[in-house]
Design a protein around this motif. Sequence first.
Motif, PDB file in Angstrom:
ATOM      1  N   VAL A 109       0.836  -1.203   0.000  1.00 37.13           N
ATOM      2  CA  VAL A 109       0.000   0.000   0.000  1.00 37.13           C
ATOM      3  C   VAL A 109       0.868   1.249   0.000  1.00 37.13           C
ATOM      4  O   VAL A 109       0.540   2.248  -0.635  1.00 37.13           O
ATOM      5  CB  VAL A 109      -0.958   0.004   1.219  1.00 37.13           C
ATOM      6  CG1 VAL A 109      -1.681   1.322   1.354  1.00 37.13           C
ATOM      7  CG2 VAL A 109      -1.953  -1.146   1.103  1.00 37.13           C
ATOM      8  N   THR A 110       2.001   1.197   0.697  1.00 34.49           N
ATOM      9  CA  THR A 110       2.842   2.386   0.857  1.00 34.49           C
ATOM     10  C   THR A 110       4.203   2.293   0.193  1.00 34.49           C
ATOM     11  O   THR A 110       4.933   3.281   0.172  1.00 34.49           O
ATOM     12  CB  THR A 110       3.068   2.669   2.361  1.00 34.49           C
ATOM     13  OG1 THR A 110       3.665   1.519   2.957  1.00 34.49           O
ATOM     14  CG2 THR A 110       1.760   2.999   3.065  1.00 34.49           C
ATOM     15  N   THR A 111       4.549   1.122  -0.328  1.00 29.20           N
ATOM     16  CA  THR A 111       5.876   0.927  -0.899  1.00 29.20           C
ATOM     17  C   THR A 111       5.752   0.433  -2.336  1.00 29.20           C
ATOM     18  O   THR A 111       5.421  -0.734  -2.561  1.00 29.20           O
ATOM     19  CB  THR A 111       6.671  -0.104  -0.059  1.00 29.20           C
ATOM     20  OG1 THR A 111       6.602   0.297   1.306  1.00 29.20           O
ATOM     21  CG2 THR A 111       8.101  -0.181  -0.504  1.00 29.20           C
ATOM     22  N   PRO A 112       6.008   1.310  -3.315  1.00 34.78           N
ATOM     23  CA  PRO A 112       5.808   0.930  -4.713  1.00 34.78           C
ATOM     24  C   PRO A 112       6.537  -0.333  -5.155  1.00 34.78           C
ATOM     25  O   PRO A 112       5.980  -1.152  -5.876  1.00 34.78           O
ATOM     26  CB  PRO A 112       6.309   2.145  -5.490  1.00 34.78           C
ATOM     27  CG  PRO A 112       6.206   3.285  -4.533  1.00 34.78           C
ATOM     28  CD  PRO A 112       6.440   2.690  -3.164  1.00 34.78           C
ATOM     29  N   GLU A 113       7.769  -0.567  -4.685  1.00 33.21           N
ATOM     30  CA  GLU A 113       8.498  -1.748  -5.140  1.00 33.21           C
ATOM     31  C   GLU A 113       7.917  -3.046  -4.581  1.00 33.21           C
ATOM     32  O   GLU A 113       8.202  -4.125  -5.081  1.00 33.21           O
ATOM     33  CB  GLU A 113      10.002  -1.658  -4.829  1.00 33.21           C
ATOM     34  CG  GLU A 113      10.360  -1.752  -3.366  1.00 33.21           C
ATOM     35  CD  GLU A 113      10.422  -0.414  -2.654  1.00 33.21           C
ATOM     36  OE1 GLU A 113      10.918  -0.381  -1.521  1.00 33.21           O
ATOM     37  OE2 GLU A 113       9.981   0.603  -3.213  1.00 33.21           O
ATOM     38  N   ALA A 114       7.081  -2.959  -3.549  1.00 33.36           N
ATOM     39  CA  ALA A 114       6.451  -4.150  -2.978  1.00 33.36           C
ATOM     40  C   ALA A 114       5.095  -4.433  -3.620  1.00 33.36           C
ATOM     41  O   ALA A 114       4.458  -5.432  -3.313  1.00 33.36           O
ATOM     42  CB  ALA A 114       6.289  -3.974  -1.469  1.00 33.36           C
ATOM     43  N   HIS A 115       4.672  -3.563  -4.506  1.00 28.94           N
ATOM     44  CA  HIS A 115       3.357  -3.680  -5.143  1.00 28.94           C
ATOM     45  C   HIS A 115       3.299  -4.913  -6.039  1.00 28.94           C
ATOM     46  O   HIS A 115       4.261  -5.253  -6.709  1.00 28.94           O
ATOM     47  CB  HIS A 115       3.109  -2.411  -5.971  1.00 28.94           C
ATOM     48  CG  HIS A 115       1.734  -2.320  -6.498  1.00 28.94           C
ATOM     49  ND1 HIS A 115       1.414  -2.687  -7.769  1.00 28.94           N
ATOM     50  CD2 HIS A 115       0.580  -1.934  -5.917  1.00 28.94           C
ATOM     51  CE1 HIS A 115       0.130  -2.516  -7.964  1.00 28.94           C
ATOM     52  NE2 HIS A 115      -0.398  -2.061  -6.848  1.00 28.94           N
ATOM     53  N   SER A 116       2.142  -5.611  -6.014  1.00 31.80           N
ATOM     54  CA  SER A 116       1.993  -6.778  -6.877  1.00 31.80           C
ATOM     55  C   SER A 116       0.548  -6.917  -7.339  1.00 31.80           C
ATOM     56  O   SER A 116      -0.380  -6.466  -6.660  1.00 31.80           O
ATOM     57  CB  SER A 116       2.411  -8.055  -6.147  1.00 31.80           C
ATOM     58  OG  SER A 116       1.439  -8.407  -5.185  1.00 31.80           O
ATOM     59  N   ALA A 117       0.365  -7.567  -8.470  1.00 31.54           N
ATOM     60  CA  ALA A 117      -0.976  -7.812  -8.997  1.00 31.54           C
ATOM     61  C   ALA A 117      -1.752  -8.735  -8.058  1.00 31.54           C
ATOM     62  O   ALA A 117      -2.963  -8.568  -7.872  1.00 31.54           O
ATOM     63  CB  ALA A 117      -0.882  -8.419 -10.392  1.00 31.54           C
ATOM     64  N   GLU A 118      -1.057  -9.703  -7.442  1.00 32.59           N
ATOM     65  CA  GLU A 118      -1.726 -10.615  -6.506  1.00 32.59           C
ATOM     66  C   GLU A 118      -2.284  -9.851  -5.319  1.00 32.59           C
ATOM     67  O   GLU A 118      -3.395 -10.095  -4.856  1.00 32.59           O
ATOM     68  CB  GLU A 118      -0.747 -11.688  -6.042  1.00 32.59           C
ATOM     69  CG  GLU A 118      -1.370 -12.689  -5.101  1.00 32.59           C
ATOM     70  CD  GLU A 118      -0.388 -13.749  -4.599  1.00 32.59           C
ATOM     71  OE1 GLU A 118      -0.690 -14.375  -3.582  1.00 32.59           O
ATOM     72  OE2 GLU A 118       0.663 -13.944  -5.233  1.00 32.59           O
ATOM     73  N   HIS A 119      -1.504  -8.894  -4.823  1.00 30.86           N
ATOM     74  CA  HIS A 119      -1.937  -8.069  -3.698  1.00 30.86           C
ATOM     75  C   HIS A 119      -3.174  -7.266  -4.095  1.00 30.86           C
ATOM     76  O   HIS A 119      -4.153  -7.212  -3.348  1.00 30.86           O
ATOM     77  CB  HIS A 119      -0.800  -7.136  -3.275  1.00 30.86           C
ATOM     78  CG  HIS A 119      -1.153  -6.262  -2.126  1.00 30.86           C
ATOM     79  ND1 HIS A 119      -1.627  -4.992  -2.289  1.00 30.86           N
ATOM     80  CD2 HIS A 119      -1.116  -6.487  -0.788  1.00 30.86           C
ATOM     81  CE1 HIS A 119      -1.859  -4.455  -1.096  1.00 30.86           C
ATOM     82  NE2 HIS A 119      -1.558  -5.343  -0.182  1.00 30.86           N
ATOM     83  N   ASP A 120      -3.150  -6.639  -5.265  1.00 29.85           N
ATOM     84  CA  ASP A 120      -4.294  -5.869  -5.743  1.00 29.85           C
ATOM     85  C   ASP A 120      -5.542  -6.739  -5.869  1.00 29.85           C
ATOM     86  O   ASP A 120      -6.637  -6.331  -5.482  1.00 29.85           O
ATOM     87  CB  ASP A 120      -3.999  -5.239  -7.109  1.00 29.85           C
ATOM     88  CG  ASP A 120      -3.056  -4.057  -7.012  1.00 29.85           C
ATOM     89  OD1 ASP A 120      -2.762  -3.596  -5.887  1.00 29.85           O
ATOM     90  OD2 ASP A 120      -2.608  -3.597  -8.071  1.00 29.85           O
ATOM     91  N   ALA A 121      -5.367  -7.934  -6.400  1.00 31.90           N
ATOM     92  CA  ALA A 121      -6.500  -8.839  -6.580  1.00 31.90           C
ATOM     93  C   ALA A 121      -7.103  -9.235  -5.233  1.00 31.90           C
ATOM     94  O   ALA A 121      -8.333  -9.264  -5.079  1.00 31.90           O
ATOM     95  CB  ALA A 121      -6.064 -10.076  -7.359  1.00 31.90           C
ATOM     96  N   LEU A 122      -6.249  -9.514  -4.250  1.00 34.23           N
ATOM     97  CA  LEU A 122      -6.741  -9.895  -2.935  1.00 34.23           C
ATOM     98  C   LEU A 122      -7.525  -8.757  -2.291  1.00 34.23           C
ATOM     99  O   LEU A 122      -8.628  -8.956  -1.779  1.00 34.23           O
ATOM    100  CB  LEU A 122      -5.574 -10.312  -2.044  1.00 34.23           C
ATOM    101  CG  LEU A 122      -5.927 -10.729  -0.629  1.00 34.23           C
ATOM    102  CD1 LEU A 122      -6.847 -11.949  -0.634  1.00 34.23           C
ATOM    103  CD2 LEU A 122      -4.674 -11.011   0.165  1.00 34.23           C
TER     104      LEU A 122
END
Length: 182
Positions: A109-122
């Motif tokens: 949520v706060t760290t762009p490099e940790a962003h993932s499509a799986e996270h968004d989907a969840l």
Amino acid sequence: MARALRQHVDEEILDRAAALFAQHGFEQTSLKALADAVGLSKAGLLHHYPSKEALHAAALEFSAVRSRQVLDRVAALPLGPARDRRVLELLTDTALDRPGLVALLFRPVTTPEAHSAEHDALLSELFAIDPSDEERLIRVTGVLSALAVLSLAANYRGDKTSWRPRIVDTCFDALGHAGSAG
């Protein structure tokens, strides 16, 4: 009994390691810092997990499993305020029980490099986020940030029981449901 104890120890290790990974990122978290955080020597930690990479992968997987468990428990509920409240209750319980795992889960949520499509989907599934609904996305992002900070504060203060309903109510209101029946 021994299996339950081993599982509890593994969960403690994963939670504390997840907190460090969430705070410092994978590259900046040393094996020594991880071992110190869980109260083991490096050799002792490597007995549980063969490498820093394996520990990181296990922490990410455990965080995802806990999130999917929340999703499974609310999947039958219709979209709306009652479902949102139940998601918040379950996430709050997880955050109060395992703050490191929740910090790692919310890191994208706060760290762009940790962003993932799986996270968004969840998150989209948990909170029924329509990608075109920017207001809902902003509210959910704010809620996750608040939930992470408030649960950490409750853990720090050692007052999880009295903080829990306030955390849920605060997050529920932030989703725009103030005054809705829970």
